[in-house]
Design an enzyme around this catalytic site. Structure first.
Site, PDB file in Angstrom:
ATOM      1  N   HIS A   1       0.869  -1.173   0.000  1.00  0.00           N
ATOM      2  CA  HIS A   1       0.000   0.000   0.000  1.00  0.00           C
ATOM      3  C   HIS A   1       0.909   1.227   0.000  1.00  0.00           C
ATOM      4  O   HIS A   1       1.684   1.426   0.943  1.00  0.00           O
ATOM      5  CB  HIS A   1      -0.897  -0.023   1.235  1.00  0.00           C
ATOM      6  CG  HIS A   1      -1.902   1.080   1.260  1.00  0.00           C
ATOM      7  ND1 HIS A   1      -2.940   1.153   0.369  1.00  0.00           N
ATOM      8  CD2 HIS A   1      -2.017   2.171   2.057  1.00  0.00           C
ATOM      9  CE1 HIS A   1      -3.658   2.237   0.619  1.00  0.00           C
ATOM     10  NE2 HIS A   1      -3.116   2.881   1.634  1.00  0.00           N
TER      11      HIS A   1
ATOM     12  N   ASP B   1       0.732   5.049  -0.049  1.00  0.00           N
ATOM     13  CA  ASP B   1      -0.087   6.256  -0.007  1.00  0.00           C
ATOM     14  C   ASP B   1       0.526   7.270  -0.967  1.00  0.00           C
ATOM     15  O   ASP B   1       1.711   7.600  -0.866  1.00  0.00           O
ATOM     16  CB  ASP B   1      -0.153   6.789   1.427  1.00  0.00           C
ATOM     17  CG  ASP B   1      -1.120   5.956   2.270  1.00  0.00           C
ATOM     18  OD1 ASP B   1      -2.192   5.594   1.737  1.00  0.00           O
ATOM     19  OD2 ASP B   1      -0.808   5.659   3.423  1.00  0.00           O
TER      20      ASP B   1
ATOM     21  N   ASP C   1      -8.035   1.243   2.297  1.00  0.00           N
ATOM     22  CA  ASP C   1      -7.700   2.217   3.340  1.00  0.00           C
ATOM     23  C   ASP C   1      -8.557   3.475   3.347  1.00  0.00           C
ATOM     24  O   ASP C   1      -8.302   4.382   4.123  1.00  0.00           O
ATOM     25  CB  ASP C   1      -6.216   2.598   3.157  1.00  0.00           C
ATOM     26  CG  ASP C   1      -5.641   3.336   4.343  1.00  0.00           C
ATOM     27  OD1 ASP C   1      -6.133   3.113   5.458  1.00  0.00           O
ATOM     28  OD2 ASP C   1      -4.717   4.142   4.156  1.00  0.00           O
TER      29      ASP C   1
ATOM     30  N   HIS D   1      -6.830   9.418  -0.805  1.00  0.00           N
ATOM     31  CA  HIS D   1      -7.472   9.256   0.517  1.00  0.00           C
ATOM     32  C   HIS D   1      -6.664   9.765   1.708  1.00  0.00           C
ATOM     33  O   HIS D   1      -7.062   9.519   2.860  1.00  0.00           O
ATOM     34  CB  HIS D   1      -7.907   7.800   0.729  1.00  0.00           C
ATOM     35  CG  HIS D   1      -6.784   6.816   0.846  1.00  0.00           C
ATOM     36  ND1 HIS D   1      -6.444   5.973  -0.186  1.00  0.00           N
ATOM     37  CD2 HIS D   1      -5.926   6.539   1.844  1.00  0.00           C
ATOM     38  CE1 HIS D   1      -5.428   5.215   0.194  1.00  0.00           C
ATOM     39  NE2 HIS D   1      -5.093   5.540   1.428  1.00  0.00           N
TER      40      HIS D   1
HETATM   41 ZN   LIG Z   1      -3.649   4.667   2.610  1.00  0.00          ZN
END
Ligand SMILES: [Zn+2]
Length: 931
Positions: A214, A216, A326, A525
């Site tokens: 993941h 970000d 997420d 997000h």
């Molecule tokens: Zn995230």
């Protein structure tokens, strides 16, 4: 024993003959780094500042006796680093512990006696950004690898953890314990091999393990560091794929692939090859993993349109699952939007963090407000960053809630949030968990294989209807107010540019493509929710400034008003609005009645508004019904202590509800406009410790709303500013606009589910209605609302200190309005009023006043644009009231076809007397292609 086995993995090491360093420098390309001045480097040297980069050169001779053997670089540092070999980024490195990634293979078969030259790019940040103290290089050496010892270590470790798990049958556990003891005494690997011959019975829980990182797109590091995280992560993972044939790695977010394609052509080719071989698996179908509450319906669709288009163009296929582990909650239109983009499966994990009510199923059908369904799965490990430990695999099986209907769950493993992905150790553990008595069967897999297996199960699935409200992180509708405002403004501007371009014939396709993607990026997000560090918001300010100025110039308002248009939305039309034109005086105002001012009472044909000298709104009489809208003075500004226990920028904790103080009355007021078209009174007031507000309360001729325009100079800490309107309305539910629709939520705390919703997301309106009458609050840039009893509130400003200590400090501009109406939000035309409040009147050449019209109040014509890949005119409509019927859309065309969101043509639409016949069902989103 474990430690002894681990120590045997690297039985010999050599120090480098030369270790040089250059820096600190900015983030620069490899080629540029080669031209730096290098100096001798020392271990233990403190490196900094944060975000600086150092480039190392390591020269070392491999001993002759290591001939034919595997050789690793041991590079121990808390910083994130990239290993470069022959000008190529080949692997990421981070951490000092063996379970992190402090090692990288230099060669799998040394010649012996050769000298290797390595480059290492060290970034003075960790996987999670700021390390808190300067990092240093703690170890740098070449190490001989004993591959038998490496395998033996994992053979032992997995069995030892299984034996210690406390979850085994006593007979198997006893045998395991005895045999492990025997191994510790005799050191015979055959003992362990024999234990791995013990398999499961015929029915056992099966876990599909998908490698993932993941990443970000921005969070505790800026976008520029994300691009390097991608290089580190993807180079590592493509490398492991060479070594572990069974390894499958899922990677979402088209934007991240696009950056690699643009900037790292060589790595891009490696990824493409691994996508072709089926090991590197594109998933998700969206441009970034967006916030799923705050973007508009059209934005969410464009996330999918641009994502799917990228995956189709580059890899020849679309994604079938929405991959969103997420994001902070999911609006109830999402299942339909996914279906319209060719997606039937949904993966998330976040709701396992719910504070009050944990999800009741891990595998279920998620049904949107229109009835569309997608097959949804929450990995029961409650993480998307699993380390593939025995404990986590057992936890997955133990916590899985659907054993009666399913034998499968997903394990998403690998370092994540800050990227990184799986390690070789994780892959080794997976090999040992394929079928070992007492453990679920764990197979490396892909999302497609996993969901296909679920679909093949003959199972009664739980059905979950409507929004997946996240019972946590309720501050993210409000934090970093400028991002929310930028999002609202740019969504509107993109809408207007697309419409004008489509009808004027100057549709700026490439530029719109670029600008849309730039906005979609801001909807990531952790950017749009306001949960990133200050550097991220420096970038966002720059990007929103560019978006707003470029889009404003593309709107192309001329110097002579030719026609007024209310853009492409039903009811947002022609001269009804009476804002002064930005130029000239050619605006025709059709205001039939006038607004009158009598000191602090403003009155037009619809409303009589009485203001208090303190800046409150004392009374709002809706003249057509004679109803008083307010139960007590409205525009009550309230300050709350906002000190979340854990996640500052993310959370508004329930405890804040007990800390309300009302802001002091206004210091002064003055009448700004006295009509006949506009009446305005301005109030100055102090708020909190050090903040001021200037509020202009406005009533226009013919207006059905009283507006409050605010300029705030905000300098608070851990404070939440709300505005409250106690309404003379009673209802058990309030209604909030959401993407392409509305959500109804309780106005009371009767159950734990109700209590959890003390702060909720909404778009342009929140409404409280009883039979026959109601009132809505409209906003121009706010997304956080609440309603308890008859008190409807907007959350206006927060002041979180982490992760951005300067979040929201400074000047803000925002507006809200109170709109009393007959009937409920549908009968009262609340959506249209909210659209008018948000859509500036524009003046342009060459567009008739009524380019398109819809004869049915249920159906909103939301978007008019040109095709993504064709010149077809594209109309997007949605049913806004929860009704069913047949509408006629007049837009002047002979042929129209229905399409999905990706603009794949479906069936022909009937055209009768120049109108397109559009049958619709409740909450349906429709796309029409016009030739
Ligand atoms: Zn995230």
């Amino acid at each position: 024993m474990s430690q002894r086995l681990q120590a045997a993995i690297h039985p010999a090491t050599v120090q480098p003959d030369e270790l040089l360093v250059a820096g600190p420098v900015d983030r620069i390309a490899y080629e540029e780094a080669q031209r730096l001045d290098y100096r001798p480097a020392a271990l233990g040297e403190r490196l900094g500042p944060l975000w600086a980069t150092y480039w190392y050169r390591v020269r070392a001779r491999i001993p002759e006796e290591w001939h034919g053997r595997r050789v690793d670089l041991i590079w121990a540092s808390r910083a994130e680093s990239t290993l470069w070999l022959d000008g190529q980024a080949v692997q990421g490195l981070h951490g000092v512990e063996p379970q992190q990634r402090p090692d990288a293979t230099v060669t799998r078969a040394a010649r012996g006696g050769e000298t290797v030259e390595l480059g290492v790019e060290l970034a003075c940040n960790g996987l999670f950004g700021d390390l808190g103290s300067p990092p240093e290089l703690e170890r740098c050496e070449l190490a001989l690898v004993d591959e038998d010892a490496w395998r033996l270590y994992f053979d032992f470790e997995v069995l030892r953890a299984l034996e210690a798990s406390g979850e085994l049958e006593p007979d198997w556990c006893g045998h395991l314990r005895a045999e492990l003891n025997r191994f510790c005494n005799e050191h015979d690997p055959a003992i362990l091999r024999a234990l791995y011959e013990h398999h499961n019975g015929t029915r056992v829980h099966e876990i599909a393990a998908i490698g993932h990182a993941h990443i970000d797109t921005a969070w505790l590091w800026p976008l520029a560091e994300t691009r390097r995280k991608l290089v580190r992560t993807f180079s590592s993972q493509t490398r492991y794929m060479d070594e572990y044939d069974e390894f499958r790695f899922a990677c979402s977010q088209a934007q991240q692939y696009a950056w690699i394609k643009e900037r790292e052509p060589e790595l891009w080719e490696r990824i493409r090859a691994k996508v072709a071989s089926g090991q590197f698996v594109p998933v998700g179908g969206s441009w970034v993993e967006p916030d799923c509450n705050v973007p508009s319906g059209e934005s969410l669709l464009r996330q999918l349109v641009h994502g799917q288009r990228f995956f189709e163009d580059e890899f020849g296929s679309r994604c079938r699952e929405f991959w969103s582990p997420d994001a902070f909650g999911y609006c109830g239109q999402l299942p339909q939007l996914l279906r319209l983009a060719g997606i039937t499966r949904f993966l998330t994990q976040k709701l396992s963090w719910n504070q009050f009510n944990k999800p009741e199923s891990h595998t279920f059908l998620w049904q949107g407000v229109d009835g569309s369904e997608v097959l949804a799965h929450y990995p029961p490990a409650d993480t998307y960053n699993s380390d593939v430990s025995v404990a986590e695999v057992l936890f997955s099986r133990r916590e899985f809630k659907d054993h009666e209907s399913s034998a499968q769950s997903l394990l998403v493993y690998g370092f994540g949030d800050g990227g990184g992905g799986p390690t070789r150790a994780m892959l080794e553990r997976l090999r040992r968990m394929r079928d070992l008595q007492g453990l679920p069967r764990v197979q490396t897999s892909t999302s497609d294989t996993f969901f296909a297996a679920l679909e093949a199960e003959r199972a009664e699935r739980a059905v979950v209807v409507g929004e997946l409200y996240f019972e946590y992180h309720r501050g993210v509708y409000t934090s970093q107010a400028f991002v929310k405002r930028g999002n609202r403004i740019c969504e509107q501007l993109l809408h207007d540019v697309e419409f004008l371009g489509a009808v004027r014939g100057d549709f700026p396709r490439e530029e719109l493509d670029r600008l849309w993607k730039l906005l979609l990026l801001q909807q990531f997000h952790d950017i749009l929710p306001g949960s990133s560090i200050g550097l991220v918001y420096d970038d966002a300010r720059r990007d929103f400034a560019e978006l707003e100025s470029t889009l404003a110039s593309l709107v192309g308002e001329g110097d002579t008003p030719v026609n007024t248009i209310g853009v492409a939305r039903r009811d947002v039309v022609d001269g009804r609005m009476i804002d002064a034109p930005p130029f000239g005086d050619g605006l025709v105002v059709e205001a039939g009645d006038r607004v009158a001012v009598d000191a602090l009472t403003l009155e037009n044909g619809v409303l009589r508004v009485t203001l208090g000298e303190d800046g409150t709104i004392r009374s709002v009489v809706h003249k057509p019904t004679g109803r008083e809208t307010l139960a007590a003075p409205g525009n009550r500004l309230e300050l709350y202590e906002d000190r979340p226990v854990k996640f500052d920028a993310w959370d508004i904790d329930p405890a804040h509800l007990e800390t309300r103080t009302d802001c002091p009355p206004a210091d002064s007021w003055e009448v700004l406009s006295t009509g006949p078209l506009r009446a305005e009174v301005a109030f100055e007031r102090r708020v909190g410790e050090a903040s001021t507000l200037r509020q202009t309360i406005r009533l226009d001729a013919e207006a059905q709303r009283v507006e409050v325009h605010t300029i705030a100079d905000w300098h608070e800490e851990h404070a939440l500013l709300k505005v409250c309107f106690p309404l003379a309305v009673h209802s058990g539910t309030a209604t909030y606009e959401m993407p392409f629709g509305y959500a109804e939520r309780p106005t009371h705390f009767s159950t734990s589910y109700d209590r959890a919703k003390y702060e909720v997301p909404g778009h342009r309106f929140a409404d409280l209605s009883e039979h026959g009458f109601g009132a809505a609050l409209l906003t121009d840039s706010k997304y956080g609302y609440s309603c308890f009893g008859n008190e409807l509130r907007i959350s206006l400003l927060r002041a979180p200190k982490s992760p951005d200590p300067s979040a929201d400090i400074g000047r803000h501009e925002f507006a809200y309005a109170l709109h009393p109406h007959v009937g409920d939000h549908r009968e009262g035309g609340v959506l249209a009023e909210a659209m008018r409040f948000n859509a500036p009147l524009r003046f342009t050449r060459g567009v008739g006043p009524s380019f398109a019209s819809v004869d049915d109040p249920n159906l909103v014509l939301d978007t008019i644009k040109r095709g993504e890949r064709s010149d077809a005119l594209v109309l997007r409509l949605y049913e806004a009231n929860g009704g069913r019927g047949t509408a006629r859309v007049r837009v002047g065309c002979d042929r129209a076809r229905f399409a999905n969101a990706l603009e794949d043509p479906l069936e022909d639409a009937t055209v009768e007397n120049g109108a397109i016949v559009v049958p619709y069902t409740p909450h349906q989103v429709l796309t029409l292609l016009l030739q």
